[in-house]
Design a protein around this motif. Structure first.
Motif, PDB file in Angstrom:
ATOM      1  N   TYR A 187       0.838  -1.206   0.000  1.00  0.00           N
ATOM      2  CA  TYR A 187       0.000   0.000   0.000  1.00  0.00           C
ATOM      3  C   TYR A 187       0.875   1.258   0.000  1.00  0.00           C
ATOM      4  CZ  TYR A 187      -3.019   3.664   1.892  1.00  0.00           C
ATOM      5  OH  TYR A 187      -3.698   4.853   2.106  1.00  0.00           O
ATOM      6  N   GLN A 188       1.901   1.276   0.858  1.00  0.00           N
ATOM      7  CA  GLN A 188       2.789   2.435   0.930  1.00  0.00           C
ATOM      8  C   GLN A 188       3.522   2.649  -0.393  1.00  0.00           C
ATOM      9  OE1 GLN A 188       2.837   4.608   3.279  1.00  0.00           O
ATOM     10  NE2 GLN A 188       1.537   3.496   4.740  1.00  0.00           N
ATOM     11  N   TRP A 189       3.888   1.550  -1.031  1.00  0.00           N
ATOM     12  CA  TRP A 189       4.597   1.654  -2.318  1.00  0.00           C
ATOM     13  C   TRP A 189       3.679   2.247  -3.381  1.00  0.00           C
ATOM     14  CZ3 TRP A 189       4.361  -0.110  -7.352  1.00  0.00           C
ATOM     15  CH2 TRP A 189       5.534   0.001  -8.107  1.00  0.00           C
ATOM     16  N   LEU A 190       2.427   1.798  -3.417  1.00  0.00           N
ATOM     17  CA  LEU A 190       1.469   2.321  -4.385  1.00  0.00           C
ATOM     18  C   LEU A 190       1.261   3.822  -4.193  1.00  0.00           C
ATOM     19  CD1 LEU A 190      -1.238  -0.511  -4.273  1.00  0.00           C
ATOM     20  CD2 LEU A 190       0.358  -0.049  -6.136  1.00  0.00           C
ATOM     21  N   VAL A 191       1.164   4.242  -2.941  1.00  0.00           N
ATOM     22  CA  VAL A 191       0.941   5.659  -2.648  1.00  0.00           C
ATOM     23  C   VAL A 191       2.177   6.483  -2.997  1.00  0.00           C
ATOM     24  CG1 VAL A 191       0.501   7.336  -0.811  1.00  0.00           C
ATOM     25  CG2 VAL A 191      -0.769   5.175  -0.866  1.00  0.00           C
ATOM     26  N   SER A 192       3.340   6.000  -2.582  1.00  0.00           N
ATOM     27  CA  SER A 192       4.578   6.760  -2.810  1.00  0.00           C
ATOM     28  C   SER A 192       4.926   6.854  -4.291  1.00  0.00           C
ATOM     29  CB  SER A 192       5.744   6.134  -2.042  1.00  0.00           C
ATOM     30  OG  SER A 192       5.989   4.824  -2.500  1.00  0.00           O
ATOM     31  N   ASN A 193       4.477   5.875  -5.090  1.00  0.00           N
ATOM     32  CA  ASN A 193       4.742   5.901  -6.531  1.00  0.00           C
ATOM     33  C   ASN A 193       3.610   6.563  -7.315  1.00  0.00           C
ATOM     34  OD1 ASN A 193       7.329   4.203  -7.485  1.00  0.00           O
ATOM     35  ND2 ASN A 193       6.536   3.327  -5.590  1.00  0.00           N
ATOM     36  N   ASP A 194       2.649   7.133  -6.578  1.00  0.00           N
ATOM     37  CA  ASP A 194       1.598   7.940  -7.200  1.00  0.00           C
ATOM     38  C   ASP A 194       0.838   7.158  -8.281  1.00  0.00           C
ATOM     39  OD1 ASP A 194       0.199  10.318  -7.246  1.00  0.00           O
ATOM     40  OD2 ASP A 194       1.388  11.148  -8.899  1.00  0.00           O
ATOM     41  N   MET A 195       0.412   5.941  -7.934  1.00  0.00           N
ATOM     42  CA  MET A 195      -0.287   5.098  -8.896  1.00  0.00           C
ATOM     43  C   MET A 195      -1.669   5.660  -9.192  1.00  0.00           C
ATOM     44  SD  MET A 195       2.129   3.082  -9.443  1.00  0.00           S
ATOM     45  CE  MET A 195       1.289   2.105 -10.676  1.00  0.00           C
ATOM     46  N   ASP A 196      -2.172   5.380 -10.402  1.00  0.00           N
ATOM     47  CA  ASP A 196      -3.447   5.928 -10.864  1.00  0.00           C
ATOM     48  C   ASP A 196      -4.621   5.398 -10.050  1.00  0.00           C
ATOM     49  OD1 ASP A 196      -2.625   7.623 -13.002  1.00  0.00           O
ATOM     50  OD2 ASP A 196      -2.132   5.825 -14.155  1.00  0.00           O
ATOM     51  N   VAL A 197      -5.690   6.168 -10.042  1.00  0.00           N
ATOM     52  CA  VAL A 197      -6.858   5.846  -9.223  1.00  0.00           C
ATOM     53  C   VAL A 197      -7.534   4.561  -9.672  1.00  0.00           C
ATOM     54  CG1 VAL A 197      -8.409   7.265 -10.628  1.00  0.00           C
ATOM     55  CG2 VAL A 197      -8.990   6.789  -8.253  1.00  0.00           C
ATOM     56  N   TYR A 198      -7.485   4.251 -10.990  1.00  0.00           N
ATOM     57  CA  TYR A 198      -8.173   3.052 -11.464  1.00  0.00           C
ATOM     58  C   TYR A 198      -7.554   1.779 -10.868  1.00  0.00           C
ATOM     59  CZ  TYR A 198      -4.451   1.994 -14.846  1.00  0.00           C
ATOM     60  OH  TYR A 198      -3.265   1.670 -15.433  1.00  0.00           O
ATOM     61  N   ILE A 199      -6.269   1.843 -10.490  1.00  0.00           N
ATOM     62  CA  ILE A 199      -5.639   0.688  -9.855  1.00  0.00           C
ATOM     63  C   ILE A 199      -6.213   0.484  -8.458  1.00  0.00           C
ATOM     64  CG2 ILE A 199      -3.449  -0.202  -8.941  1.00  0.00           C
ATOM     65  CD1 ILE A 199      -2.063   1.166 -11.295  1.00  0.00           C
ATOM     66  N   PHE A 200      -6.424   1.585  -7.727  1.00  0.00           N
ATOM     67  CA  PHE A 200      -7.050   1.474  -6.405  1.00  0.00           C
ATOM     68  C   PHE A 200      -8.498   1.002  -6.537  1.00  0.00           C
ATOM     69  CE2 PHE A 200      -3.520   4.306  -5.417  1.00  0.00           C
ATOM     70  CZ  PHE A 200      -3.093   3.808  -4.199  1.00  0.00           C
ATOM     71  N   ASP A 201      -9.188   1.397  -7.604  1.00  0.00           N
ATOM     72  CA  ASP A 201     -10.558   0.931  -7.838  1.00  0.00           C
ATOM     73  C   ASP A 201     -10.596  -0.589  -7.970  1.00  0.00           C
ATOM     74  OD1 ASP A 201     -11.871   3.359  -7.748  1.00  0.00           O
ATOM     75  OD2 ASP A 201     -11.590   3.767  -9.882  1.00  0.00           O
TER      76      ASP A 201
END
Length: 764
Positions: free
Chosen positions: A692-706
């Motif tokens: 989760y921290q890696w996804l946030v720190s790498n500024d991943m797109d919202v559709y991935i969180f969806d």
């Protein structure tokens, strides 16, 4: 600390022995026990974890007592080297003072034993110590050790040349002194190049010595014809000079006189019509110099006027090609394989011609080597010729230009496509017979040659769309060699099949034969399965689950096969026109083997994990979209990558590739893939919170969180994960949707529309 104290005691013992020697007390206890003290120091040095103690990587988390421990170890090593220099200086005096040896001090056997132990220790100081960073203070004393060893070597050679009755009693021992300390030079120089042709830099102490005037006398003696007056002297002298030529060819070329003398020495040895062994020694010098020059290009340390090489050495090689002794011809053929592109430009153009059109080229030399590939009298000649042809083709067609200030080294006349095609067709005609040879070495080198031809021509074909169908006919013979009884044949076949596959499965070549042979997808699937099994074999052996008992040689071969198979699998899976035609289970199984190489990166050889990561990263985006929802490969791949990122921090050389691969798979994944990722936590562990921290720190797109949030709502996933995990991602997803800079429309078009038709545009 105990090791340092023991070392200090041994050094003080050696110091007292040196005093005994200088005072002529050869029966004193310390001098008598000198070999044992030197042997004990050698054992102590070889057992010390010096890389851990004093290298830059040695700043470990545990605390070392007694002040600055690395500094104390460094000082102890310098004290020891100082003592060894005194021992070597004393031995040099003894060798130089002939009357002492004639009186038979102690015994010759004792003196020889002392020299051997001293040379072993001297070699260790020049090769096993770390010299980077703060340890550069060790270079100076280590360089002096090499210099003093060279002094003893050259002194011995000079004194052996004294033809007097009084000297005869000790000349044998002095000759041994020269030979014994010659090994210190060999060790410090290293091989200069690995068996695969990769350059290996000379050790820092040896480099500093070779750059200093103190090496000039040694180089002069090594180049002198007087060093090669007898067969025994010739062999020993050639071994030393060949190491210099291979490891530091710039030493020979830094002065015109040195290069001219080296040429004369080679001519002198190659021209001995009465002794084939001497001719072989001369060709060994030429080959060593050419190999060293070729390897030094990658280190950017070599400068020479290239036209000199064809002028000085190629006439010797061309003459040796006609020699009646097979070993001489083999050495000459191997030397031709070490020539550079600029050498071939000079040799292939006929007088007054300036183009490499096939009918304007002088093919005499290349045709002689091609003819040798079918020499029925000697398999060694056939094998050497196949290898040389592979190297020559790669050098002429595939080698990039060398960018430097020397106008003679810049590419002035390109090898045109017509030349490349004509040369390739000639090689293919000869390799048909060689690849079916009864001798395994010939088969192996024929496959190697075809791999080089296919690799070079693929680059040409992709850039200029030239069509060369003759390479395609080698697919079936090379594929059959994957089951050869010889491990080297299999190893070369594994790599070559990936190169040749382009001429079978790429759209340019496949479109003309797919309708004629409906079984092509089956062959493709079987090939993937066969390569996957090579990877699996090495992985099972690494974790102790192999059903076979491997010898060391077999285990080493299995590692090489797995490394090559990973690369060839990457090539095969890049053909999107073929992956659409085979079952998902074959693709999934193959990808899972590549992911396992990354999962077991701490156990398997680093080349295997590196090649698997490189192959996965170069796969087209269309393949990942093809796998999404249809197999569990992406889910297991994501679990693998996040597990690797969690473990390795910034220590791994492939970390950047793994991060890039993770982003690619995240973009192609759907909710089902994320379900598989979460459900595989037991088999492929990773930390969800760190993910989760890696996804946030790498500024991943919202559709991935969806998609992740959708997966977390699945009944199977909720049963294995804590509710806080789902809450964490759901909260982040809401936050991303509220952000004005983020929206689901940020999904890249090439992933959202599912279009798999554009293979060129989606190459990663």
């Amino acid at each position: 600390n105990l090791a340092v104290r023991k070392g200090s005691f041994l050094v003080s013992f050696v110091e007292r022995g040196i005093c005994d020697s200088n005072n002529g007390k050869y029966d004193d206890e310390c001098w008598i026990n000198m070999p044992h003290a030197l042997g004990a120091i050698s054992a102590l040095i070889s057992s010390m974890p010096l890389t851990l103690w004093i290298s830059s990587e040695g700043r470990t988390s545990y605390r070392l007592s007694a002040g600055n421990f690395p500094s104390r170890v460094r000082q102890a090593l310098m004290n020891t080297m100082s003592a060894i220099l005194k021992v070597m200086s004393s031995l040099r005096t003894i060798v130089e003072t002939e009357p002492i040896l004639s009186r038979g001090f102690g015994s010759n056997a004792y003196f020889e034993h002392t020299m051997i132990q001293c040379s072993i220790l001297a070699g260790q100081f020049c090769t096993i110590l770390p010299f980077a960073g703060d340890n550069d203070v060790l270079i100076e004393p280590a360089s002096k050790i090499v210099s003093l060893a060279a002094d003893i070597y050259t002194l011995g050679l000079k004194m052996i040349g004294i033809d007097t009755v009084s000297f005869a009693a000790s000349s044998q021992l002095i000759g041994k002194a020269s030979s014994i300390f010659g090994h210190v030079i060999l060790e410090s120089l290293g091989s200069g190049v690995t068996d695969t042709g990769k350059a290996v830099a000379v050790s820092p102490p040896a480099r500093q010595w070779l750059c200093d005037v103190s090496s000039y006398d040694f180089i002069g003696v090594a180049l002198s014809k007087k060093t090669y007056r007898s067969p025994n002297q010739s062999k020993a002298g050639v071994d030393i000079l060949a190491h210099v030529a291979r490891s530091a060819p710039w030493v020979i070329t830094r002065e015109p006189f040195n290069l001219a003398t080296f040429r004369d020495t080679c001519s002198h040895l190659c021209g001995n019509v009465n002794d084939a062994k001497t001719r072989i020694l001369g060709l060994k010098l030429v080959e060593s110099f050419l190999l060293g020059r070729k390897a030094s290009q990658s280190l950017c340390i070599f400068q020479i006027d290239f036209p000199v090489v064809p002028e000085y050495f190629c006439p010797l090689l061309q003459s040796a090609l006609k020699d009646e002794i097979p070993a001489v011809r083999i050495s000459a053929i191997s030397s031709f394989g070490a020539l550079l592109q600029t050498d071939w430009r000079s040799m292939l153009l006929t007088p007054h011609e300036s183009t490499f059109e096939p009918d304007m080229v002088d093919w005499t030399c290349i045709n002689s080597i091609l003819q040798a590939t079918s020499d029925g009298s000697n398999s060694g000649i056939r094998s050497a010729a196949c290898k040389a042809i592979g190297n020559i083709y790669s050098e002429c067609i595939d080698t990039p230009d060398i960018e430097n200030s020397s106008s003679t080294q810049k590419k002035t006349i390109p090898f045109c496509d017509a030349f490349a095609i004509h040369f390739a067709n000639n090689v293919c005609n000869k390799m048909e017979m060689a690849i079916a040879d009864a001798n395994a070495s010939v088969r192996s080198m024929a496959i190697f040659a075809m791999g080089n031809v296919a690799s070079a021509m693929r680059g040409r074909s992709e850039n200029s769309e030239i069509y060369i169908p003759t390479i395609k006919k080698f697919f079936d013979p090379v594929n059959a060699c994957l089951d050869d009884r010889d491990e080297k044949v299999v190893g070369n076949a594994i790599i070559t099949i990936g190169h040749i596959a382009y001429f079978v499965y790429s759209p340019m070549y496949l479109s003309s034969v797919l309708g004629e042979n409906a079984g092509i997808p089956n062959v493709f699937s079987l090939l993937l399965s066969k390569l996957s099994s090579k990877v699996e074999l090495a992985l099972c052996d690494a974790i102790g689950e192999s059903s076979r008992d491997f010898s060391w040689k077999q285990r080493n071969s299995a590692k090489k096969h797995a490394w090559g198979a990973c690369m060839s699998i990457g090539t095969l899976l890049s053909f999107s026109n073929m992956t659409k035609l085979i079952q998902y289970s074959v693709i999934e199984t193959t990808l899972n083997q590549l992911f396992r190489c990354i999962q077991l990166h701490n156990i398997v050889h680093e080349k295997i994990s590196a090649s698997s990561a490189a192959s996965l990263l170069k796969l087209p985006c269309s393949l990942w979209l093809h796998c999404s929802s249809n197999c569990g490969a992406i889910g297991r791949g994501l679990a693998t990558c996040f597990g690797f990122i969690n473990q390795r921090a910034d220590k791994s050389s492939i970390l950047s590739e793994i991060k890039s691969l993770t982003k690619v798979m995240l973009s192609a994944a759907n909710s089902e893939d994320f379900c598989i990722m979460f459900l595989n936590q037991d088999d492929i562990p990773f930390d969800i919170e760190q993910m989760y921290q890696w996804l946030v720190s790498n500024d991943m797109d919202v559709y991935i969180f969806d998609k992740i949030s959708l997966a977390l709502e699945h009944k199977r996933v909720r049963s294995v994960l804590d509710v806080s995990v789902a809450q964490m991602f759901l909260t982040r997803t809401r936050h991303e949707h509220k952000s004005p800079c983020k929206s689901a429309e940020s999904l890249p078009r090439k992933y959202s529309n599912g279009d798999e038709s554009d293979d060129d545009g989606d190459e990663l």
